[in-house]
Write a protein that holds these residues in place. Structure first.
Motif, PDB file in Angstrom:
ATOM      1  N   VAL A   1       0.870  -1.169   0.000  1.00 57.42           N
ATOM      2  CA  VAL A   1       0.000   0.000   0.000  1.00 57.42           C
ATOM      3  C   VAL A   1       0.906   1.219   0.000  1.00 57.42           C
ATOM      4  CG1 VAL A   1      -1.758   1.297   1.265  1.00 57.42           C
ATOM      5  CG2 VAL A   1      -1.791  -1.208   1.300  1.00 57.42           C
ATOM      6  N   LEU A   2       0.642   2.160  -0.882  1.00 62.92           N
ATOM      7  CA  LEU A   2       1.404   3.398  -0.910  1.00 62.92           C
ATOM      8  C   LEU A   2       0.604   4.490  -0.223  1.00 62.92           C
ATOM      9  CD1 LEU A   2       2.805   3.349  -4.557  1.00 62.92           C
ATOM     10  CD2 LEU A   2       3.910   2.588  -2.445  1.00 62.92           C
ATOM     11  N   HIS A   3       1.296   5.261   0.600  1.00 66.35           N
ATOM     12  CA  HIS A   3       0.672   6.361   1.325  1.00 66.35           C
ATOM     13  C   HIS A   3       1.325   7.659   0.859  1.00 66.35           C
ATOM     14  CE1 HIS A   3      -1.119   3.466   4.136  1.00 66.35           C
ATOM     15  NE2 HIS A   3       0.054   2.846   4.083  1.00 66.35           N
ATOM     16  N   THR A   4       0.532   8.543   0.300  1.00 68.36           N
ATOM     17  CA  THR A   4       1.069   9.845  -0.073  1.00 68.36           C
ATOM     18  C   THR A   4       1.045  10.743   1.156  1.00 68.36           C
ATOM     19  OG1 THR A   4      -1.108  10.567  -0.822  1.00 68.36           O
ATOM     20  CG2 THR A   4       0.377   9.641  -2.491  1.00 68.36           C
ATOM     21  N   THR A   5       1.793  11.821   1.092  1.00 63.30           N
ATOM     22  CA  THR A   5       1.875  12.750   2.213  1.00 63.30           C
ATOM     23  C   THR A   5       1.542  14.156   1.710  1.00 63.30           C
ATOM     24  OG1 THR A   5       4.207  13.326   1.902  1.00 63.30           O
ATOM     25  CG2 THR A   5       3.734  11.332   3.195  1.00 63.30           C
ATOM     26  N   LEU A   6       1.492  15.093   2.626  1.00 62.47           N
ATOM     27  CA  LEU A   6       1.255  16.480   2.222  1.00 62.47           C
ATOM     28  C   LEU A   6       2.400  17.020   1.381  1.00 62.47           C
ATOM     29  CD1 LEU A   6      -0.341  17.981   5.457  1.00 62.47           C
ATOM     30  CD2 LEU A   6      -1.480  17.292   3.336  1.00 62.47           C
ATOM     31  N   ASP A   7       3.592  16.464   1.557  1.00 59.04           N
ATOM     32  CA  ASP A   7       4.738  16.836   0.742  1.00 59.04           C
ATOM     33  C   ASP A   7       4.688  15.990  -0.535  1.00 59.04           C
ATOM     34  OD1 ASP A   7       7.237  17.061  -0.491  1.00 59.04           O
ATOM     35  OD2 ASP A   7       8.309  17.199   1.421  1.00 59.04           O
ATOM     36  N   PRO A   8       4.513  16.594  -1.707  1.00 53.37           N
ATOM     37  CA  PRO A   8       4.381  15.813  -2.939  1.00 53.37           C
ATOM     38  C   PRO A   8       5.633  15.010  -3.305  1.00 53.37           C
ATOM     39  CG  PRO A   8       4.564  18.148  -3.432  1.00 53.37           C
ATOM     40  CD  PRO A   8       4.450  18.027  -1.943  1.00 53.37           C
TER      41      PRO A   8
ATOM     42  N   LEU B   1       7.615  -4.732   5.932  1.00 55.19           N
ATOM     43  CA  LEU B   1       8.574  -3.638   5.998  1.00 55.19           C
ATOM     44  C   LEU B   1       7.922  -2.335   5.563  1.00 55.19           C
ATOM     45  CD1 LEU B   1      10.688  -3.538   2.859  1.00 55.19           C
ATOM     46  CD2 LEU B   1       9.581  -5.678   3.420  1.00 55.19           C
ATOM     47  N   VAL B   2       8.619  -1.256   5.871  1.00 52.17           N
ATOM     48  CA  VAL B   2       8.171   0.085   5.500  1.00 52.17           C
ATOM     49  C   VAL B   2       9.338   0.805   4.847  1.00 52.17           C
ATOM     50  CG1 VAL B   2       7.414   2.325   6.401  1.00 52.17           C
ATOM     51  CG2 VAL B   2       6.460   0.217   7.349  1.00 52.17           C
ATOM     52  N   GLN B   3       9.051   1.487   3.768  1.00 55.57           N
ATOM     53  CA  GLN B   3      10.061   2.297   3.087  1.00 55.57           C
ATOM     54  C   GLN B   3       9.530   3.716   2.948  1.00 55.57           C
ATOM     55  OE1 GLN B   3      10.385  -0.026  -0.518  1.00 55.57           O
ATOM     56  NE2 GLN B   3      12.207  -1.062   0.232  1.00 55.57           N
ATOM     57  N   ILE B   4      10.395   4.685   3.225  1.00 57.47           N
ATOM     58  CA  ILE B   4      10.039   6.088   3.069  1.00 57.47           C
ATOM     59  C   ILE B   4      10.874   6.651   1.924  1.00 57.47           C
ATOM     60  CG2 ILE B   4       9.925   8.354   4.170  1.00 57.47           C
ATOM     61  CD1 ILE B   4       9.830   6.832   6.871  1.00 57.47           C
ATOM     62  N   PHE B   5      10.200   7.151   0.911  1.00 56.26           N
ATOM     63  CA  PHE B   5      10.834   7.689  -0.281  1.00 56.26           C
ATOM     64  C   PHE B   5      10.759   9.211  -0.267  1.00 56.26           C
ATOM     65  CE2 PHE B   5       9.729   3.443  -1.466  1.00 56.26           C
ATOM     66  CZ  PHE B   5      10.594   3.057  -2.478  1.00 56.26           C
ATOM     67  N   ARG B   6      11.880   9.858  -0.501  1.00 52.30           N
ATOM     68  CA  ARG B   6      11.931  11.309  -0.708  1.00 52.30           C
ATOM     69  C   ARG B   6      12.484  11.517  -2.115  1.00 52.30           C
ATOM     70  NH1 ARG B   6      11.203  15.615   2.101  1.00 52.30           N
ATOM     71  NH2 ARG B   6      11.181  14.520   4.084  1.00 52.30           N
ATOM     72  N   MET B   7      11.716  12.160  -2.962  1.00 48.54           N
ATOM     73  CA  MET B   7      12.038  12.302  -4.376  1.00 48.54           C
ATOM     74  C   MET B   7      12.577  13.696  -4.702  1.00 48.54           C
ATOM     75  SD  MET B   7      11.085   9.282  -5.127  1.00 48.54           S
ATOM     76  CE  MET B   7      11.419   9.390  -6.867  1.00 48.54           C
ATOM     77  N   ARG B   8      13.336  13.754  -5.790  1.00 48.37           N
ATOM     78  CA  ARG B   8      13.772  15.030  -6.359  1.00 48.37           C
ATOM     79  C   ARG B   8      13.893  14.832  -7.870  1.00 48.37           C
ATOM     80  NH1 ARG B   8      19.289  15.979  -5.850  1.00 48.37           N
ATOM     81  NH2 ARG B   8      19.139  15.483  -3.644  1.00 48.37           N
ATOM     82  N   ASP B   9      13.189  15.629  -8.618  1.00 42.55           N
ATOM     83  CA  ASP B   9      13.253  15.570 -10.086  1.00 42.55           C
ATOM     84  C   ASP B   9      13.003  14.160 -10.622  1.00 42.55           C
ATOM     85  OD1 ASP B   9      13.867  18.322 -10.138  1.00 42.55           O
ATOM     86  OD2 ASP B   9      16.012  17.899  -9.922  1.00 42.55           O
ATOM     87  N   GLY B  10      12.038  13.452 -10.036  1.00 41.36           N
ATOM     88  CA  GLY B  10      11.655  12.132 -10.519  1.00 41.36           C
ATOM     89  C   GLY B  10      12.565  10.989 -10.113  1.00 41.36           C
ATOM     90  N   LYS B  11      13.579  11.275  -9.304  1.00 43.22           N
ATOM     91  CA  LYS B  11      14.506  10.235  -8.827  1.00 43.22           C
ATOM     92  C   LYS B  11      14.450  10.175  -7.307  1.00 43.22           C
ATOM     93  CE  LYS B  11      17.083   9.498 -12.721  1.00 43.22           C
ATOM     94  NZ  LYS B  11      17.427   8.216 -13.269  1.00 43.22           N
ATOM     95  N   ILE B  12      14.928   9.073  -6.743  1.00 39.09           N
ATOM     96  CA  ILE B  12      14.963   8.916  -5.292  1.00 39.09           C
ATOM     97  C   ILE B  12      16.153   9.708  -4.749  1.00 39.09           C
ATOM     98  CG2 ILE B  12      15.177   7.294  -3.379  1.00 39.09           C
ATOM     99  CD1 ILE B  12      14.143   5.106  -5.401  1.00 39.09           C
TER     100      ILE B  12
END
Length: 138
Positions: A82-89, A114-125
């Motif tokens: 399940v993916l959870h979006t946040t207020l930060d796009p 497990l849980v993974q938190i992704f922070r993106m920049r310009d379409g990349k991790i």
């Protein structure tokens, strides 16, 4: 056109867990991207913290090479996420339940949460924090 969290996650999953392709995995990250597995003990076979695309590429290639005797692959029919979006796009969270079929020594499936938190920049991790039980990759 920017990729959706689902497209990013599935691309990352295929590059790493499914195909174990360190080059493809590293290309998911920004040049200065950070991969962290904060629950891993210092000195474990699985890297605890990698900084930069090239370090991610080298370390994961070495880790995958050590796994040659481990033919387990995730059973995609039994696994889910399940993916959870946040207020930060640029931030999303993946909540994952992966099931590996019995390893041949036993008939029992192995389930991994497990849980993974992704922070993106310009379409990349730009930063990925991967939280899982360390004994699962020993």
């Amino acid at each position: 056109m920017s990729r959706t969290p689902r497209e990013i996650f599935e691309s990352y999953l295929y590059a790493g867990t499914i195909s174990r392709n360190a080059d493809a995995l590293a290309e998911q990250f920004t040049e200065d991207g950070v991969f962290e597995a904060p629950l891993m003990p210092v000195g474990a076979a699985f890297p605890r913290r990698l900084v930069g695309r090239e370090e991610i590429r080298r370390a994961m290639a070495a880790y995958y090479a050590r796994q040659t005797g481990d033919d387990r692959a995730p059973n995609l029919d039994k696994s889910g996420y399940v993916l959870h979006t946040t207020l930060d796009p640029d931030v999303f969270i993946a909540e994952i339940d992966t099931v590996f079929d019995g390893d041949g020594r036993t008939e029992e499936d192995v389930a991994v949460a497990l849980v993974q938190i992704f922070r993106m920049r310009d379409g990349k991790i730009a930063r990925l924090r991967d939280y899982f039980a360390p004994e699962l990759v020993s």
